[in-house]
Design a protein around this motif. Structure first.
Motif, PDB file in Angstrom:
ATOM      1  N   GLU A  69       0.783  -1.309   0.176  1.00 19.40           N
ATOM      2  CA  GLU A  69       0.057  -0.054   0.190  1.00 19.40           C
ATOM      3  C   GLU A  69       0.900   1.079  -0.072  1.00 19.40           C
ATOM      4  OE1 GLU A  69      -2.547  -0.858   3.180  1.00 19.40           O
ATOM      5  OE2 GLU A  69      -3.837  -2.073   2.370  1.00 19.40           O
ATOM      6  N   ASN A  70       2.057   1.403   0.788  1.00 19.45           N
ATOM      7  CA  ASN A  70       2.953   2.377   0.705  1.00 19.45           C
ATOM      8  C   ASN A  70       3.186   2.605  -0.865  1.00 19.45           C
ATOM      9  OD1 ASN A  70       4.593   4.488   1.342  1.00 19.45           O
ATOM     10  ND2 ASN A  70       6.074   3.160   2.610  1.00 19.45           N
ATOM     11  N   TYR A  71       3.871   1.663  -1.372  1.00 18.24           N
ATOM     12  CA  TYR A  71       4.272   1.538  -2.938  1.00 18.24           C
ATOM     13  C   TYR A  71       3.110   2.272  -3.662  1.00 18.24           C
ATOM     14  CZ  TYR A  71       5.497   0.246  -7.566  1.00 18.24           C
ATOM     15  OH  TYR A  71       5.743   0.339  -8.913  1.00 18.24           O
ATOM     16  N   GLN A  72       1.947   1.594  -3.609  1.00 19.58           N
ATOM     17  CA  GLN A  72       0.772   2.022  -4.540  1.00 19.58           C
ATOM     18  C   GLN A  72       0.716   3.503  -4.023  1.00 19.58           C
ATOM     19  OE1 GLN A  72      -1.950  -1.041  -3.454  1.00 19.58           O
ATOM     20  NE2 GLN A  72      -1.829  -2.077  -5.488  1.00 19.58           N
ATOM     21  N   GLN A  73       0.515   4.039  -3.073  1.00 23.71           N
ATOM     22  CA  GLN A  73       0.199   5.506  -2.787  1.00 23.71           C
ATOM     23  C   GLN A  73       1.337   6.290  -3.050  1.00 23.71           C
ATOM     24  OE1 GLN A  73      -1.205   5.386   1.346  1.00 23.71           O
ATOM     25  NE2 GLN A  73      -2.775   4.301   0.937  1.00 23.71           N
ATOM     26  N   ASN A  74       2.616   6.025  -2.723  1.00 25.73           N
ATOM     27  CA  ASN A  74       3.781   6.921  -2.735  1.00 25.73           C
ATOM     28  C   ASN A  74       4.738   6.813  -3.857  1.00 25.73           C
ATOM     29  OD1 ASN A  74       3.180   8.338  -0.222  1.00 25.73           O
ATOM     30  ND2 ASN A  74       3.629   6.402   0.807  1.00 25.73           N
ATOM     31  N   PHE A  75       4.735   5.938  -4.717  1.00 26.48           N
ATOM     32  CA  PHE A  75       5.647   5.523  -5.735  1.00 26.48           C
ATOM     33  C   PHE A  75       4.944   5.228  -7.239  1.00 26.48           C
ATOM     34  CE2 PHE A  75       7.798   4.488  -1.578  1.00 26.48           C
ATOM     35  CZ  PHE A  75       8.995   5.440  -1.656  1.00 26.48           C
ATOM     36  N   LEU A  79       5.951   5.989 -11.362  1.00 28.24           N
ATOM     37  CA  LEU A  79       6.679   5.014 -12.011  1.00 28.24           C
ATOM     38  C   LEU A  79       5.569   4.416 -13.264  1.00 28.24           C
ATOM     39  CD1 LEU A  79       8.272   2.982  -9.249  1.00 28.24           C
ATOM     40  CD2 LEU A  79       9.228   4.202 -10.941  1.00 28.24           C
ATOM     41  N   GLN A  80       4.530   4.531 -13.040  1.00 26.80           N
ATOM     42  CA  GLN A  80       3.265   4.039 -13.922  1.00 26.80           C
ATOM     43  C   GLN A  80       3.113   5.057 -15.150  1.00 26.80           C
ATOM     44  OE1 GLN A  80      -0.183   2.787 -11.988  1.00 26.80           O
ATOM     45  NE2 GLN A  80       1.073   1.260 -10.771  1.00 26.80           N
ATOM     46  N   GLU A  81       3.160   6.334 -14.740  1.00 17.59           N
ATOM     47  CA  GLU A  81       3.119   7.597 -15.645  1.00 17.59           C
ATOM     48  C   GLU A  81       4.375   7.335 -16.615  1.00 17.59           C
ATOM     49  OE1 GLU A  81       3.427  12.246 -15.498  1.00 17.59           O
ATOM     50  OE2 GLU A  81       2.864  11.415 -13.661  1.00 17.59           O
ATOM     51  N   ASP A  82       5.617   7.269 -16.235  1.00 25.93           N
ATOM     52  CA  ASP A  82       6.691   7.011 -16.923  1.00 25.93           C
ATOM     53  C   ASP A  82       6.530   5.891 -17.902  1.00 25.93           C
ATOM     54  OD1 ASP A  82       7.822   9.072 -15.310  1.00 25.93           O
ATOM     55  OD2 ASP A  82       9.269   7.548 -14.411  1.00 25.93           O
ATOM     56  N   HIS A  83       5.906   4.632 -17.666  1.00 30.77           N
ATOM     57  CA  HIS A  83       5.704   3.682 -18.421  1.00 30.77           C
ATOM     58  C   HIS A  83       4.869   4.045 -19.519  1.00 30.77           C
ATOM     59  CE1 HIS A  83       4.147  -0.373 -19.845  1.00 30.77           C
ATOM     60  NE2 HIS A  83       5.267  -0.762 -19.611  1.00 30.77           N
ATOM     61  N   VAL A  84       3.627   4.662 -19.179  1.00 29.56           N
ATOM     62  CA  VAL A  84       2.711   5.156 -20.102  1.00 29.56           C
ATOM     63  C   VAL A  84       3.103   6.193 -21.188  1.00 29.56           C
ATOM     64  CG1 VAL A  84       0.534   6.169 -20.586  1.00 29.56           C
ATOM     65  CG2 VAL A  84       0.699   4.448 -18.742  1.00 29.56           C
ATOM     66  N   LYS A  85       3.938   7.221 -20.520  1.00 28.74           N
ATOM     67  CA  LYS A  85       4.392   8.052 -21.576  1.00 28.74           C
ATOM     68  C   LYS A  85       5.316   7.495 -22.368  1.00 28.74           C
ATOM     69  CE  LYS A  85       4.437  12.258 -18.582  1.00 28.74           C
ATOM     70  NZ  LYS A  85       5.094  13.078 -17.572  1.00 28.74           N
ATOM     71  N   ARG A  86       6.068   6.455 -22.075  1.00 27.92           N
ATOM     72  CA  ARG A  86       7.118   5.786 -22.932  1.00 27.92           C
ATOM     73  C   ARG A  86       6.290   4.887 -23.892  1.00 27.92           C
ATOM     74  NH1 ARG A  86      12.954   5.329 -22.616  1.00 27.92           N
ATOM     75  NH2 ARG A  86      13.741   3.630 -23.816  1.00 27.92           N
ATOM     76  N   TYR A  87       5.430   4.212 -23.549  1.00 28.00           N
ATOM     77  CA  TYR A  87       5.023   3.160 -24.387  1.00 28.00           C
ATOM     78  C   TYR A  87       3.532   3.127 -24.824  1.00 28.00           C
ATOM     79  CZ  TYR A  87       9.590   1.197 -23.561  1.00 28.00           C
ATOM     80  OH  TYR A  87      10.882   1.045 -23.362  1.00 28.00           O
ATOM     81  N   GLY A  88       2.991   3.923 -24.213  1.00 25.05           N
ATOM     82  CA  GLY A  88       1.425   4.540 -24.420  1.00 25.05           C
ATOM     83  C   GLY A  88       0.561   3.156 -24.553  1.00 25.05           C
TER      84      GLY A  88
END
Length: 101
Positions: A69-75, A79-88
């Motif tokens: 939960e800490n990971y999902q809320q704070n990180f 990290l997911q945004e970086d993935h979507v920006k790079r690969y859509g």
């Protein structure tokens, strides 16, 4: 032990770049958060003839739901945004949470 599993279907056109980026950048960035103890990246071998691309399961292991939960809320959002920006939509992910019994 909690398993956070990210399944990703990757289009052939970006496959080589995606796999390299995951191994060299993304997975190390996830591990640097300190929330996970171990990770594995696995390639799905069985697929239907009509399926496109390659599917992977990236597995992250943590000690507790609190760590996840800490990971999902704070990180995870960044990290997911970086993935979507790079690969859509050329690398589509879905996530599951499992508990070792």
């Amino acid at each position: 032990m909690i398993l956070y599993n990210v399944t990703v279907n990757v289009e052939d056109s970006i496959h080589k770049d995606w796999l390299n980026w995951m191994k060299e950048t993304h997975i190390p960035d996830v591990m640097k958060t300190g929330m996970f103890k171990e990770n594995k990246i696995l390639k799905l071998l069985s697929k239907l003839p009509e399926e496109q691309g390659t599917t992977y399961a990236i597995q992250y292991f943590c000690n507790s739901l609190e760590d996840l939960e800490n990971y999902q809320q704070n990180f995870a959002p960044k990290l997911q945004e970086d993935h979507v920006k790079r690969y859509g939509n050329k690398a589509i992910a879905f996530r599951t949470i499992l508990e070792e019994v």
